[in-house]
Structures are given as C-alpha cells and as structure tokens.
Enzyme design. Structure first.
Site, PDB file in Angstrom:
ATOM      1  N   ARG A 218       0.971  -1.214   0.226  1.00 34.03           N
ATOM      2  CA  ARG A 218      -0.008  -0.177   0.002  1.00 34.03           C
ATOM      3  C   ARG A 218       0.971   1.267  -0.047  1.00 34.03           C
ATOM      4  O   ARG A 218       1.959   1.117   0.681  1.00 34.03           O
ATOM      5  CB  ARG A 218      -0.894  -0.084   1.145  1.00 34.03           C
ATOM      6  CG  ARG A 218      -2.072  -0.887   1.266  1.00 34.03           C
ATOM      7  CD  ARG A 218      -3.314  -0.548   0.362  1.00 34.03           C
ATOM      8  NE  ARG A 218      -4.107  -1.692   0.219  1.00 34.03           N
ATOM      9  CZ  ARG A 218      -4.367  -2.678  -0.449  1.00 34.03           C
ATOM     10  NH1 ARG A 218      -3.478  -3.344  -0.999  1.00 34.03           N
ATOM     11  NH2 ARG A 218      -5.557  -3.335  -0.351  1.00 34.03           N
TER      12      ARG A 218
ATOM     13  N   HIS B 285      -1.554   0.767  -9.753  1.00 33.80           N
ATOM     14  CA  HIS B 285      -2.189  -0.173  -8.654  1.00 33.80           C
ATOM     15  C   HIS B 285      -2.808  -1.179  -9.415  1.00 33.80           C
ATOM     16  O   HIS B 285      -4.236  -1.301  -9.304  1.00 33.80           O
ATOM     17  CB  HIS B 285      -3.216   0.549  -8.046  1.00 33.80           C
ATOM     18  CG  HIS B 285      -3.575  -0.391  -6.351  1.00 33.80           C
ATOM     19  ND1 HIS B 285      -3.812   0.305  -5.401  1.00 33.80           N
ATOM     20  CD2 HIS B 285      -3.394  -1.795  -6.324  1.00 33.80           C
ATOM     21  CE1 HIS B 285      -4.192  -0.495  -4.532  1.00 33.80           C
ATOM     22  NE2 HIS B 285      -3.921  -1.659  -5.147  1.00 33.80           N
TER      23      HIS B 285
ATOM     24  N   GLU C  94      -2.863   8.236  -3.633  1.00 33.14           N
ATOM     25  CA  GLU C  94      -3.212   7.543  -4.676  1.00 33.14           C
ATOM     26  C   GLU C  94      -4.829   7.711  -5.048  1.00 33.14           C
ATOM     27  O   GLU C  94      -5.510   7.790  -4.096  1.00 33.14           O
ATOM     28  CB  GLU C  94      -3.025   6.121  -4.348  1.00 33.14           C
ATOM     29  CG  GLU C  94      -3.129   5.047  -5.452  1.00 33.14           C
ATOM     30  CD  GLU C  94      -3.033   3.480  -5.069  1.00 33.14           C
ATOM     31  OE1 GLU C  94      -4.030   2.945  -5.058  1.00 33.14           O
ATOM     32  OE2 GLU C  94      -1.927   3.293  -4.712  1.00 33.14           O
TER      33      GLU C  94
END
Length: 316
Positions: free
Chosen positions: A232, A279, A260
């Site tokens: 993450r 991602h 993000e």
C-alpha cells in the site's frame, strides 16, 4: 405463525455469474451504485465492492444492523476498517486470501525485471526510434528481501526461485520458521536492509506499517538498491523516497503510491529511476475466477452454519 426471513447477501458480482452458490439465500447485486439494492438492515453477508475506494466500501455499514460477515475481495482491509466501529459486535471481517497471490506475484517479478533490465528506457527509445543497447543488471545473483511474508510474500518467493537469486530473506510482524527458511521479525530490518539488492514490500497497511519505509529505512538500504512496493502506498513515506530518488542513490518500482491515484503534476511522476504502475497488482484476468470460487466457498459454509475462512478480525 411468523415466517423466517431469508438472509440477504450483497454481491458486487451478479449471482447468476457465480457458479456453486448455495440456495436458501437472497442475493442482491450492489457494486457501489448510489442506490442500495435493498434495506441494509436485512443484509447478513456483505461483499465489499472491489477497487471502489473507502467511501463506497463503508457507506452501507451504518445501516447493517444484522450483518454477520463482511467479505473483502482484496488482500488488504484498510479501506473497510474505518467503518467497522458502526457494526454490531461479533461481525467477522474476512479478506480475499487466495485471490490475489498469483497476479500480485506476477507483477512483482515484472516490476523487478523491467527495472533491472532498463525497460522504461527501451520504451522511451522506441518512441524516439533510438537503439539503446547496453549492459544491464540481471536478477540472477541478486539478494532479495521480502518485507511482509504472508501468502503474497510466499507467492513472490515461489516465482523468484528459478531466477538464481543469491539469497531471499523474509520479514514479517513476528519471527517464525518456514520450509524455505527463517522469517525474521520487523526488528531485524536494520541488519537485513544493507545486504539487499532488492527490497520488496508486500505487507498489509496497519498501525505498525504506516510510514514504515521512512528516511531511516531508506538510508539503511544499499547504494543502488531497488525498492518495489506492491503493498500500500502508505507503507512508504513519499517525501523521504523522493529525496533518495532525486539523489540518484536508490531506484524504485511502485504499483501503489501515497497519494493514490497519483495526481497530475506530482513530482514522483518524473523522479529519476522510478517505474510506476497504477495499482494493477490484483486486477488481471486471474481475479474473477478466483474471486468467484472464494465467494461460492464462503457462502456455502455460511449457509450451512459452518465457520467462514480468512477471518482477520471480529468486531467487539
């Protein structure tokens, strides 16, 4: 005579597209639309919409007074945790262990190989019709450190085996022994980091890993080492990483960032020696078949009154 109400199950995949679902449950399709498919108070089993963000994930939780299981389709649960305080006690939160290992491990190897072998430069060279030959690092003979040795970390090591790495070291929250060798505790990182050519992050995001990769962590890495983040974005201090990239001392390959999505104009986009993917570790053709098998298995156990799997916490 009072009839027993059929439990509602909220699914982000239409029920008729999932083979093996048990009978005796009332399936409702909800993939994050503005309108709920039914009263959240009647939901007994909530499958969180995949990759729709925290706001959507937690939106129905306040009304789910009878929910018994909350099932994510991601390995991480950080996007659901902020809403768990709204749930009654005894709700089981389950993650998607078994769904993302193959895809995330594939991407990890792709990021490592692309970074080492200079693929970003080749792509830019192709755009400019330039033949950028040269001598590039190989994965063979490199020392790799995997920080976060759960099922995804183990899957990454499985795929490293054929590449003739000099060493693979493993780190998790607590030390243990595996068939492949010892897993070190997080406290051992200062001694392990200087020895690694490649550091792979595959740890969950929680209180102990938020900002784990800060200035001290990065300073302990060897000159020229490659940091690969498939965990993450919040595991890494972006400002500290930018300082190391801009100095030219470290390289990075990032599937996740903080913030993000990475906004236009952010300096990380154009930092030297960084490869960024948006991602996509789990969003491949391998996702749906594995997600459907997970849901069919979990709901079959739920309908039969058996314990569900992959329980990571129970609300109290």
């Amino acid at each position: 005579m009072t009839s027993i109400k059929t439990p509602d199950v909220w699914l982000p995949i239409p029920a008729d597209e999932i083979g093996g679902l048990p009978k005796g449950l009332n399936y409702r399709f909800w993939d994050g639309a503005q309108d709920f498919p039914a009263d959240p108070a009647d939901c007994a089993f909530y499958v969180v919409p995949y990759m729709k963000g925290m706001e959507i994930a937690v939106r129905p939780l306040a009304g789910m007074r009878a929910v018994q299981v909350v099932q994510t389709l991601s390995a991480g649960i950080d996007h659901v945790q902020p809403g768990l305080g709204q749930l009654p006690a005894g709700v089981r939160l389950c993650n998607a262990k078994g769904v993302h290992e193959a895809s995330t491990a594939e991407l990890t190897l792709a990021l490592i190989l692309a970074s080492l072998r200079g693929f970003p430069g080749f792509v830019h060279g192709q755009d400019k019709e330039e033949w950028r030959s040269g001598f590039y690092p190989a994965l063979a003979d490199k020392s790799v450190l995997i920080v976060g040795y759960g099922s995804i970390g183990a899957a990454i090591e499985d795929r490293l085996v054929p590449f003739e790495c000099a060493r693979v070291a493993r780190v998790a929250r607590s030390a243990r022994t595996t068939a492949r060798g010892p897993v070190h505790a997080l406290d051992d990182l200062p001694a392990l980091l200087p020895e690694a050519d490649i550091v792979v992050l595959s740890t969950p995001l929680n209180a102990s890993t938020q900002g784990l990769v800060g200035a001290d962590f990065l300073a302990a890495m060897a000159d020229g080492a490659l940091l690969v983040n498939v965990a993450r974005g919040g595991v890494v201090d972006t400002g500290a990483l930018l300082s190391e990239l801009e100095s030219g001392r470290l390289r990075a390959a990032l599937d996740v960032t903080d913030p993000e999505p990475l906004p236009a104009g952010h300096p990380l986009w154009h930092a030297p020696n960084v490869l960024i993917t948006p991602h996509v570790g789990g969003s491949t053709s391998a996702f749906l078949p594995r997600a459907k098998r997970l849901l069919a298995g979990q709901l079959t156990r739920f309908a039969a009154g058996k314990p569900v799997q992959n329980v990571v916490l129970t609300t109290g």
